[in-house]
Scaffold this active site. Structure first.
Site, short mmCIF file in Angstrom:
data_model
loop_
_atom_site.label_atom_id
_atom_site.label_comp_id
_atom_site.label_asym_id
_atom_site.label_seq_id
_atom_site.Cartn_x
_atom_site.Cartn_y
_atom_site.Cartn_z
N ASP A 1 58.79 7.23 -4.77
CA ASP A 1 58.43 6.71 -3.09
C ASP A 1 58.36 4.74 -3.29
O ASP A 1 59.12 4.28 -2.92
CB ASP A 1 58.49 6.59 -1.90
CG ASP A 1 56.55 7.77 -2.06
OD1 ASP A 1 56.67 7.15 -3.04
OD2 ASP A 1 56.88 7.41 -0.73
N LYS B 1 49.19 15.78 -0.24
CA LYS B 1 50.10 15.64 1.20
C LYS B 1 50.14 16.90 2.10
O LYS B 1 51.20 16.98 2.41
CB LYS B 1 50.85 14.67 1.70
CG LYS B 1 50.86 13.30 0.69
CD LYS B 1 51.91 12.42 0.96
CE LYS B 1 52.93 12.91 0.03
NZ LYS B 1 54.36 12.07 -0.29
C1 GLC Z 1 50.50 10.28 -2.43
C2 GLC Z 1 52.08 11.57 -2.93
C3 GLC Z 1 52.67 9.57 -4.17
C4 GLC Z 1 53.06 9.34 -3.33
C5 GLC Z 1 52.26 8.74 -1.49
C6 GLC Z 1 52.88 7.85 -0.82
O1 GLC Z 1 49.57 9.67 -1.98
O2 GLC Z 1 51.12 11.86 -4.35
O3 GLC Z 1 53.04 10.25 -4.95
O4 GLC Z 1 54.04 8.09 -3.08
O5 GLC Z 1 51.64 9.83 -1.47
O6 GLC Z 1 54.01 8.73 0.06
#
Ligand code: GLC
Length: 488
Positions: A217, A181
């Site tokens: 999360d 991200k």
């Molecule tokens: C990305 C991260 C993951 C998280 C997701 C949503 O995929 O790698 O850990 O849960 O974003 O935020």
């Protein structure tokens, strides 16, 4: 439908660079548009194939022998006990998973939960800087928040929602495997993020904070819903990124190292965003997806995530709109400086445009066009832009549905609630309905499911997990004390 739009002269910044002949015949225009957007329209057979690929990825990730080379890592978490309502006191929570970073103070008293929070920005140079800079910034923010709340003198337990792929080695020990991200801070991958946080807190000084738990999360979303709904067994995030966690039977977790204290079930953080990184989704990848991936800072990684989540969806739409324009099918071939900028078409525009239900008006769509300094549009352009948005977001919703259906089929429970959080799911006008419709098609008959909005799992969930850890620690300490022979 007659075009009632406004034609203005192409203002400053508009461009008509390398535009093919403008297509004016409505039928011909429609045919050519259809041809360009065709790759986003996929039938159920394709989504079923996505389910097969997903299941294969899940099993590879869970297998002891196959985990090392698996792209979807299926990390077991250490979150065991759910809150029992006896947790009390003040807890801090941190929520890091995108450009916004939040610090929260959560007071628990029985079923009563009070929250204070503050949002801090993570500037781009820190997202791409060093780990030390990132964690020093986090420590600064915690300190500022504690001062504002007048709690800087207190010793507070903390729960950390760190939403990136981590190999958990304990409830408060998690090694980042790889950034996702848009983050790329040097010196963090391969390291324990709790240790990095504690070191930064120490460097800052003047505060007593101990991180007792780090969670993803998805786990936060699951925890905060499971609190009130016993059937909640999947946590799903559809925001800047996408990911899901679920409750798995221990016997299916080959990579689990047995211990005398084994639980019967564990929460698995799938990190499903990495599906397709081995070429497994090439059968449906479009030229736009390839373009987005090529220009991202993690090329070749998080392929499934890049077709679904908020960090990328707007950009996919922008690329399609630009192609239509270049082909003389949109805006009379006249674009704008803004529309030509990478990342400038935000995913929130997709939600806004799709909120235009009254086609004779296109109020939100026109507002987005104005923001992008587009001046040469008609109602037909609005209709086409809305059509493009709906195709891209529908594909995203259906792809996420394939993931959820695979989990539901794998778990084989009769009734499951799915806790969902994230800006894309929250703000898109049709995401929920699209998902329900497609999951119903892909799930084994007899399985019932519910998609429910999870309220602030990343904040409350982290504090709850820290509170449970704190209670268990206190209970342990008490037991030890009680077992000691009386010295009197
Ligand atoms: C990305 C991260 C993951 C998280 C997701 C949503 O995929 O790698 O850990 O849960 O974003 O935020």
């Amino acid at each position: 439908m007659p075009s009632q739009g406004k034609f203005r002269s192409s203002g400053k910044g508009s461009k008509r660079s390398s535009v093919k002949k403008i297509v004016t015949d409505p039928k011909e225009r429609q045919r050519l548009v259809e041809n360009i957007v065709k790759p986003f329209i996929l039938d159920d057979a394709v989504y079923k194939r996505v389910c097969d690929v997903m299941l294969d990825n899940f099993n590879k990730g869970l297998g002891k022998e196959t985990n090392a080379e698996a792209r979807v890592k299926m990390f077991p978490t250490y979150v065991r006990s759910v809150p029992d309502g006896t947790e009390e006191g003040d807890f801090l929570a941190l929520d890091l998973g995108g450009t916004n970073f939040r610090v929260l103070l959560i007071s628990l008293k029985g079923q009563e939960v009070n929250m204070e929070s503050k949002i801090f920005l993570i500037p781009q140079h820190i997202m791409l800087g060093t780990g030390i800079q990132l964690f020093d910034h986090i420590a600064d923010c915690i300190y500022k928040f504690m001062k504002e709340q007048k709690i800087e003198k207190k010793t507070l337990p903390l729960g950390f929602t760190f939403s990136f792929p981590c190999k958990q080695l304990g409830l408060a020990k998690a090694k980042l495997t790889t950034w996702t991200k848009g983050f790329k801070c040097e010196g963090v991958e391969g390291n324990d993020i709790v240790q990095l946080l504690h070191e930064a807190i120490k460097r800052k000084g003047d505060m007593e904070v101990e991180c007792l738990a780090v969670i993803n999360d998805t786990v936060g979303a699951l925890m905060s819903c499971a609190h009130s709904d016993r059937q909640c067994a999947i946590g799903l995030i559809l925001g800047t990124g996408t990911n899901a966690c679920y409750i798995e039977k221990l016997e299916n977790v080959g990579l689990w190292d047995s211990d005398y204290n084994d639980p019967k079930e564990v929460i698995i953080n799938t990190e499903w965003g990495a599906m397709g990184d081995d070429g497994g989704l090439d059968f449906l990848i479009t030229e736009y997806d390839k373009h987005v991936d090529k220009h991202s800072i993690n090329g070749g990684k998080q392929i499934y995530e890049k077709m679904i989540s908020g960090m990328y969806m707007g950009e996919i739409v922008r690329l399609v709109l630009e192609k239509l324009r270049r082909n003389g099918l949109l805006f009379g071939g006249v674009g704008s400086e803004e529309l030509s900028k990478r990342g400038r078409f935000y995913t929130k525009y997709v939600s806004e445009i799709e909120s235009d239900v009254d086609e004779s008006d296109f109020k939100s769509t026109k507002q987005v066009f104005e923001e992008l300094e587009l001046t040469n549009y008609t109602d037909e352009d609005c209709r086409i832009a809305l059509y493009v948005c709906s195709l891209v977001s529908t594909r995203a919703a259906y792809l996420a549905s394939a993931g959820i259906a695979t989990l539901l089929n794998k778990m084989g429970r009769k009734d499951v609630s799915v806790a969902v959080d994230g800006s894309l799911y929250r703000f898109h006008p049709h995401f929920h309905d699209l998902m329900v419709e497609k999951i119903e098609k892909l799930v084994t008959p007899g399985i019932r499911f519910k998609l429910m909005l999870s309220h602030d799992g990343s904040g409350k969930g982290a504090a709850l997990v820290a509170a449970v850890a704190n209670r268990l620690r206190d209970e342990e300490a008490k037991k030890e004390k009680d077992c000691k022979p009386n010295e009197d």
